[in-house]
Write a protein that holds these residues in place. Structure first.
Motif, PDB file in Angstrom:
ATOM      1  N   VAL A 108       0.999  -1.237   0.075  1.00 49.80           N
ATOM      2  CA  VAL A 108      -0.286   0.036   0.155  1.00 49.80           C
ATOM      3  C   VAL A 108       1.299   1.423   0.025  1.00 49.80           C
ATOM      4  O   VAL A 108       1.749   1.430   1.224  1.00 49.80           O
ATOM      5  N   LEU A 109       0.970   2.029  -0.853  1.00 46.40           N
ATOM      6  CA  LEU A 109       0.941   3.143  -1.184  1.00 46.40           C
ATOM      7  C   LEU A 109       0.313   4.388  -1.017  1.00 46.40           C
ATOM      8  O   LEU A 109      -0.755   4.493  -1.832  1.00 46.40           O
ATOM      9  N   THR A 110       0.993   5.868   0.038  1.00 46.82           N
ATOM     10  CA  THR A 110       0.209   6.874  -0.093  1.00 46.82           C
ATOM     11  C   THR A 110       0.038   7.588  -0.940  1.00 46.82           C
ATOM     12  O   THR A 110       1.260   7.935  -1.344  1.00 46.82           O
ATOM     13  N   GLY A 111      -0.691   8.761  -1.077  1.00 47.37           N
ATOM     14  CA  GLY A 111      -0.981  10.253  -2.163  1.00 47.37           C
ATOM     15  C   GLY A 111      -0.687  11.048  -1.142  1.00 47.37           C
ATOM     16  O   GLY A 111      -0.769  11.166   0.146  1.00 47.37           O
ATOM     17  N   CYS A 112      -0.564  12.380  -1.868  1.00 49.81           N
ATOM     18  CA  CYS A 112      -1.088  13.848  -1.524  1.00 49.81           C
ATOM     19  C   CYS A 112      -1.858  14.095  -0.278  1.00 49.81           C
ATOM     20  O   CYS A 112      -1.801  14.312   0.682  1.00 49.81           O
ATOM     21  N   ILE A 113      -3.125  13.522  -1.211  1.00 46.28           N
ATOM     22  CA  ILE A 113      -4.536  13.291  -0.162  1.00 46.28           C
ATOM     23  C   ILE A 113      -4.628  13.148   0.934  1.00 46.28           C
ATOM     24  O   ILE A 113      -4.860  13.565   1.867  1.00 46.28           O
ATOM     25  N   SER A 114      -4.111  11.888   1.378  1.00 43.93           N
ATOM     26  CA  SER A 114      -4.714  10.374   2.558  1.00 43.93           C
ATOM     27  C   SER A 114      -2.998  11.503   3.380  1.00 43.93           C
ATOM     28  O   SER A 114      -3.719  11.513   4.531  1.00 43.93           O
ATOM     29  N   ASP A 115      -2.013  11.787   2.964  1.00 41.30           N
ATOM     30  CA  ASP A 115      -0.702  11.873   3.695  1.00 41.30           C
ATOM     31  C   ASP A 115      -1.456  13.579   4.149  1.00 41.30           C
ATOM     32  O   ASP A 115      -1.116  13.832   5.888  1.00 41.30           O
ATOM     33  N   LEU A 116      -1.824  14.275   3.594  1.00 34.88           N
ATOM     34  CA  LEU A 116      -2.663  15.550   4.132  1.00 34.88           C
ATOM     35  C   LEU A 116      -3.549  15.741   5.084  1.00 34.88           C
ATOM     36  O   LEU A 116      -3.327  16.063   6.082  1.00 34.88           O
ATOM     37  N   THR A 140       4.161   7.688   0.968  1.00 32.96           N
ATOM     38  CA  THR A 140       4.733   7.971  -0.222  1.00 32.96           C
ATOM     39  C   THR A 140       4.420   9.458  -0.709  1.00 32.96           C
ATOM     40  O   THR A 140       4.205   9.317  -1.856  1.00 32.96           O
ATOM     41  N   GLY A 141       3.683   9.925   0.557  1.00 32.03           N
ATOM     42  CA  GLY A 141       3.464  11.122  -0.210  1.00 32.03           C
ATOM     43  C   GLY A 141       3.692  12.282  -1.262  1.00 32.03           C
ATOM     44  O   GLY A 141       5.074  12.385  -0.858  1.00 32.03           O
ATOM     45  N   GLY A 142       4.261  12.621  -2.601  1.00 29.60           N
ATOM     46  CA  GLY A 142       4.164  13.420  -2.848  1.00 29.60           C
ATOM     47  C   GLY A 142       4.914  14.161  -3.116  1.00 29.60           C
ATOM     48  O   GLY A 142       6.537  14.649  -3.480  1.00 29.60           O
ATOM     49  N   PHE A 143       4.892  15.138  -1.641  1.00 27.50           N
ATOM     50  CA  PHE A 143       5.604  16.223  -0.698  1.00 27.50           C
ATOM     51  C   PHE A 143       6.889  15.750  -0.253  1.00 27.50           C
ATOM     52  O   PHE A 143       7.518  16.408   0.233  1.00 27.50           O
ATOM     53  N   LYS A 144       6.788  14.333   0.250  1.00 26.99           N
ATOM     54  CA  LYS A 144       8.007  13.578   0.574  1.00 26.99           C
ATOM     55  C   LYS A 144       9.523  14.101  -0.744  1.00 26.99           C
ATOM     56  O   LYS A 144      10.244  13.752   0.205  1.00 26.99           O
ATOM     57  N   GLY A 145       9.042  14.038  -1.295  1.00 30.33           N
ATOM     58  CA  GLY A 145      10.151  14.117  -2.758  1.00 30.33           C
ATOM     59  C   GLY A 145       9.564  13.196  -4.171  1.00 30.33           C
ATOM     60  O   GLY A 145       9.125  12.769  -4.507  1.00 30.33           O
ATOM     61  N   ASN A 146      10.719  12.577  -4.447  1.00 28.69           N
ATOM     62  CA  ASN A 146      10.656  12.271  -5.403  1.00 28.69           C
ATOM     63  C   ASN A 146      10.358  10.508  -5.600  1.00 28.69           C
ATOM     64  O   ASN A 146      11.046  10.035  -4.466  1.00 28.69           O
ATOM     65  N   ASN A 147      10.415  10.037  -7.157  1.00 31.12           N
ATOM     66  CA  ASN A 147      10.322   8.493  -6.839  1.00 31.12           C
ATOM     67  C   ASN A 147      12.007   7.524  -6.340  1.00 31.12           C
ATOM     68  O   ASN A 147      11.739   6.606  -5.848  1.00 31.12           O
ATOM     69  N   TYR A 148      12.753   7.924  -5.807  1.00 28.61           N
ATOM     70  CA  TYR A 148      14.241   7.839  -5.737  1.00 28.61           C
ATOM     71  C   TYR A 148      14.162   7.609  -3.511  1.00 28.61           C
ATOM     72  O   TYR A 148      14.273   6.290  -3.271  1.00 28.61           O
TER      73      TYR A 148
END
Length: 451
Positions: A108-116, A140-148
């Motif tokens: 399960v990977l999280t995006g910006c919405i769920s993390d915010l 893994t919300g997008g604001f945490k960084g890139n795919n690295y």
């Protein structure tokens, strides 16, 4: 460093044009790169599809594989989930996914919405873990960084939540390999196959972990039993190796430059052989066999290279992520004697690793030192290339560098994200075999452009 280089690297903007990576949730393709693993994404509609389009389709047209593409289940969060939270929706999605999808492990990977909005994803996933469902989560919300960044989060999640603790014996001559970012590098599948082949050639048992040569979760469960970890990159994988050192008391060997060509690959194998304590005679026997084969092909190539019938260019630039940039630069300088004129690193490595990366570029060869630029903005990359004091005739870059290459009258060889004019199946650029196919590609493009 020239004044031009300082001005480019010092420019700070509030937006990035033509970035050369995915967002943190793009690590869903790190998960799907493990055979039998399926990601579940807790994000807004379109996020998963955009990662597929960017990383796996218009980037070598690699395809989604068993767990990517149209397969990953998504919450498709709407205004309702933003206002009231998405825990309930995620729980329903996991239950449905378990019923209809055959997977060895769900991530399960999280995006910006769920993390915010603060969804309690750990509690939702833990309920299923307690029931014995093979599932882990990574925020893994997008604001945490890139795919690295997301890649390191996903690998740590699988190790801690699924592989778990281990206090047994280590198996001699077994190695876990941490190297290229799956899908981000369109050549990752072929490269991993070649890396595994040469390491097995000196007598090691290799957990390659990602790609078609991995045994999937069965191989990941073997991680704690390995004698050591091998980090084959400038920085990606170091956090994972350091974590494994603390968790399982596993040493690791860090080799920043991915080997391309006989000279670099033979040196690489000797370093690994010495660290692992394998039979040096077996190592040298394998190296001798591979070098004989490699240099025979290079001897055939030398007729063309020495004659310069088509005015083969001598100056080159590399625009791409640091590990591949370093590897390609070393190969073209040390194997072919070409002249580096512009090396631009585009994945925005963490600040703590930039000095060590600079030191690697300062020692390309005995008499060759390069000062790389760290630029992630596509416009700034383009301007830095166009304003080079010396014009590179060979540009190893991406689809977004094609216009600049035309303006410079140079030849573009796509080696990184995005590669939209390359179809990549099993091609490799590393090791003994990959170097030969890389030479074919570079000089086929060079002579075709002169026709």
């Amino acid at each position: 460093m020239s004044k031009v280089e300082i001005s480019y690297e010092d420019q700070k903007t509030n937006s990035i044009s033509r970035p050369r990576y995915g967002c943190s949730i793009g690590a869903m393709y790190s998960a799907s790169a493990i055979p039998g693993v399926v990601p579940i994404v807790h994000c807004g509609p379109g996020c998963a599809d955009k990662q597929y389009t960017n990383l796996a389709f218009y980037n070598g047209f690699q395809g989604g594989g068993y767990g990517g593409g149209a397969v990953p289940p998504s919450v498709n969060a709407s205004e309702k989930e933003v206002v009231f939270g998405g825990n309930e929706r995620l729980e329903e999605l996991i239950q449905a996914s378990i019923k209809v999808i055959d997977a060895d492990l769900f991530v399960v990977l999280t995006g910006c919405i769920s993390d915010l909005v603060g969804d309690d994803v750990p509690s939702v996933v833990t309920k299923f873990q307690e029931k014995g469902v093979p599932i882990v989560y990574a925020e893994t919300g997008g604001f945490k960084g890139n795919n690295y960044t997301g890649h390191e989060l996903v690998t740590k999640a699988i190790i801690d939540q699924y592989v778990g603790d281990y206090e047994g014996q280590k198996k001699k001559n077994v190695v876990n390999v941490w190297t290229e970012l799956p899908y981000q590098n369109p050549f990752w599948r072929g490269d991993l196959s070649e890396i595994k082949r040469v390491l097995e050639g000196i007598g090691l048992k290799v957990n390659i972990l990602f790609g078609h040569d991995s045994k999937g979760i069965k191989e990941w469960n073997e991680i704690p039993k390995a004698q050591f970890n091998l980090v084959l990159s400038t920085w990606l994988g170091l956090q994972t190796a350091e974590h494994l050192e603390k968790k399982y008391d596993q040493p690791f060997l860090h080799i920043p430059a991915i080997p391309i060509g006989a000279k670099a690959t033979s040196e690489f194998l000797r370093k690994v052989s010495d660290f692992a304590g394998v039979d040096s005679k077996k190592t040298e026997k394998f190296i001798q066999k591979e070098e004989k084969h490699y240099y025979k092909y290079l001897e055939d190539f030398s007729d063309f290279y020495a004659e310069y019938w088509w005015g083969v260019p001598s100056k080159f630039a590399v625009l791409g992520e640091s590990s591949y940039n370093l590897a390609l630069t070393k190969f073209l300088v040390n194997q072919l004697g070409l002249i580096p004129v512009k090396q631009i690193i585009t994945e925005n490595p963490p600040e703590e690793y930039k000095d060590s990366i600079r030191k690697e570029f300062a020692n390309i060869a005995e008499d060759v030192s390069v000062i790389p630029l760290f630029l992630e903005d596509g416009y700034l990359v383009e301007q830095a290339l166009l304003n080079s004091e010396e014009k590179p005739a060979i540009i190893l870059g991406t689809t977004w560098d094609r216009d600049a290459a035309k303006q410079l009258g140079g030849n573009i060889v796509e080696i990184g994200f995005p590669s939209s004019y390359e179809v990549v199946l099993s091609r490799a650029n590393v090791g003994y075999k990959g170097a030969l196919s890389l030479l074919e590609k570079i000089f086929t493009i060079a002579i075709s452009a002169s026709a």
